[in-house]
Design a protein around this motif. Structure first.
Motif, PDB file in Angstrom:
ATOM      1  N   ARG A 190      24.592 -12.076   6.546  1.00  0.00           N
ATOM      2  CA  ARG A 190      25.429 -13.091   6.962  1.00  0.00           C
ATOM      3  C   ARG A 190      25.765 -13.285   8.503  1.00  0.00           C
ATOM      4  O   ARG A 190      26.677 -12.754   8.980  1.00  0.00           O
ATOM      5  CB  ARG A 190      26.663 -12.922   6.327  1.00  0.00           C
ATOM      6  CG  ARG A 190      27.893 -14.257   6.330  1.00  0.00           C
ATOM      7  CD  ARG A 190      28.843 -14.024   5.551  1.00  0.00           C
ATOM      8  NE  ARG A 190      28.776 -14.255   4.044  1.00  0.00           N
ATOM      9  CZ  ARG A 190      28.626 -15.508   3.387  1.00  0.00           C
ATOM     10  NH1 ARG A 190      29.023 -16.450   4.052  1.00  0.00           N
ATOM     11  NH2 ARG A 190      28.467 -15.301   2.375  1.00  0.00           N
ATOM     12  N   THR A 220      27.004 -15.491  10.400  1.00  0.00           N
ATOM     13  CA  THR A 220      28.211 -16.004  10.846  1.00  0.00           C
ATOM     14  C   THR A 220      29.132 -15.208  10.480  1.00  0.00           C
ATOM     15  O   THR A 220      30.496 -15.654  10.791  1.00  0.00           O
ATOM     16  CB  THR A 220      28.203 -17.448  10.194  1.00  0.00           C
ATOM     17  OG1 THR A 220      28.212 -17.148   8.762  1.00  0.00           O
ATOM     18  CG2 THR A 220      27.201 -18.279  10.359  1.00  0.00           C
ATOM     19  N   ALA A 221      29.182 -13.972  10.019  1.00  0.00           N
ATOM     20  CA  ALA A 221      30.327 -12.906   9.739  1.00  0.00           C
ATOM     21  C   ALA A 221      31.161 -12.969  10.964  1.00  0.00           C
ATOM     22  O   ALA A 221      30.494 -12.617  11.970  1.00  0.00           O
ATOM     23  CB  ALA A 221      29.865 -11.683   9.181  1.00  0.00           C
ATOM     24  N   LEU A 237      28.888 -24.678   7.236  1.00  0.00           N
ATOM     25  CA  LEU A 237      28.119 -23.706   7.653  1.00  0.00           C
ATOM     26  C   LEU A 237      27.993 -23.930   9.408  1.00  0.00           C
ATOM     27  O   LEU A 237      27.715 -23.069  10.186  1.00  0.00           O
ATOM     28  CB  LEU A 237      26.934 -23.333   7.169  1.00  0.00           C
ATOM     29  CG  LEU A 237      25.813 -22.499   7.335  1.00  0.00           C
ATOM     30  CD1 LEU A 237      26.304 -21.066   7.502  1.00  0.00           C
ATOM     31  CD2 LEU A 237      24.696 -22.435   6.351  1.00  0.00           C
ATOM     32  N   ARG A 259      25.402  -6.386   7.550  1.00  0.00           N
ATOM     33  CA  ARG A 259      26.278  -7.532   7.299  1.00  0.00           C
ATOM     34  C   ARG A 259      25.820  -8.690   8.028  1.00  0.00           C
ATOM     35  O   ARG A 259      25.771  -9.736   7.441  1.00  0.00           O
ATOM     36  CB  ARG A 259      27.798  -7.038   7.458  1.00  0.00           C
ATOM     37  CG  ARG A 259      28.690  -8.442   7.058  1.00  0.00           C
ATOM     38  CD  ARG A 259      30.065  -7.592   6.823  1.00  0.00           C
ATOM     39  NE  ARG A 259      31.236  -8.965   6.742  1.00  0.00           N
ATOM     40  CZ  ARG A 259      31.384  -9.730   5.811  1.00  0.00           C
ATOM     41  NH1 ARG A 259      30.283  -9.776   4.765  1.00  0.00           N
ATOM     42  NH2 ARG A 259      32.250 -10.534   5.979  1.00  0.00           N
TER      43      ARG A 259
END
Length: 167
Positions: A145, A147-148, A111, A141
């Motif tokens: 998230r 880090t998408a 991550l 989104r």
């Protein structure tokens, strides 16, 4: 197992825009001070503008600091727990807890790599846009998230290919 229903960014934006306080709050605050709801209430014309970039930079840095803090705690915890336990069952329990903690840290290490990549994407202006299609990923989104790097549709296509053809 039920599949969660994910609202499209357009639907979640319309719900937030109904509240006039949220719709204008972003104008008086810095990006780092904005809440998720205030960012969702921003007009589409502000997508990945300076305030949203600042908002996501703060969100990613907070996430990064949390991961790094957890890593330090794990190191200390593993150092503390080096005592030799004569009972095999207790020893096995301690070893299993350590293995679980190390697996968790391994996921967090991955991550952390994604967080660093996302921060680099923010710096070069690519953050918030799909790697495959170049279309906006959507605020909903990105908030869920940060880090998408793929839009929901592109991510679904990728997962379908992986399911059909393997990794």
């Amino acid at each position: 197992m039920t599949t969660p229903v994910i609202e499209s960014p357009q639907n979640s934006n319309k719900a937030a825009k109904a509240d006039p306080k949220l719709a204008n709050a972003w104008k008086t605050k810095s990006g780092a001070e904005l809440t998720d709801a205030e960012v969702l209430a921003m007009p589409d014309s502000e997508y990945m503008g300076p305030k949203q970039v600042e908002f996501f930079r703060a969100k990613l840095n907070e996430l990064k600091n949390g991961v790094l803090s957890n890593a330090g705690e794990t190191t200390e915890h593993l150092r503390e727990d080096t005592s030799i336990v004569p009972d095999p069952a207790d020893r096995a329990t301690i070893e299993e807890e350590h293995a679980l903690e190390l697996r968790t840290r391994d996921r967090e290490r991955k991550l952390l790599k994604k967080i660093i990549q996302s921060l680099a994407r923010l710096d070069n202006g690519e953050y918030g846009y799909c790697d495959e299609t170049g279309e906006p990923i959507g605020l909903g989104r990105l908030i869920a998230r940060p880090t998408a790097s793929l839009s929901l549709e592109a991510q679904q296509r990728r997962e379908m290919k992986q399911k059909m053809f393997g990794d």
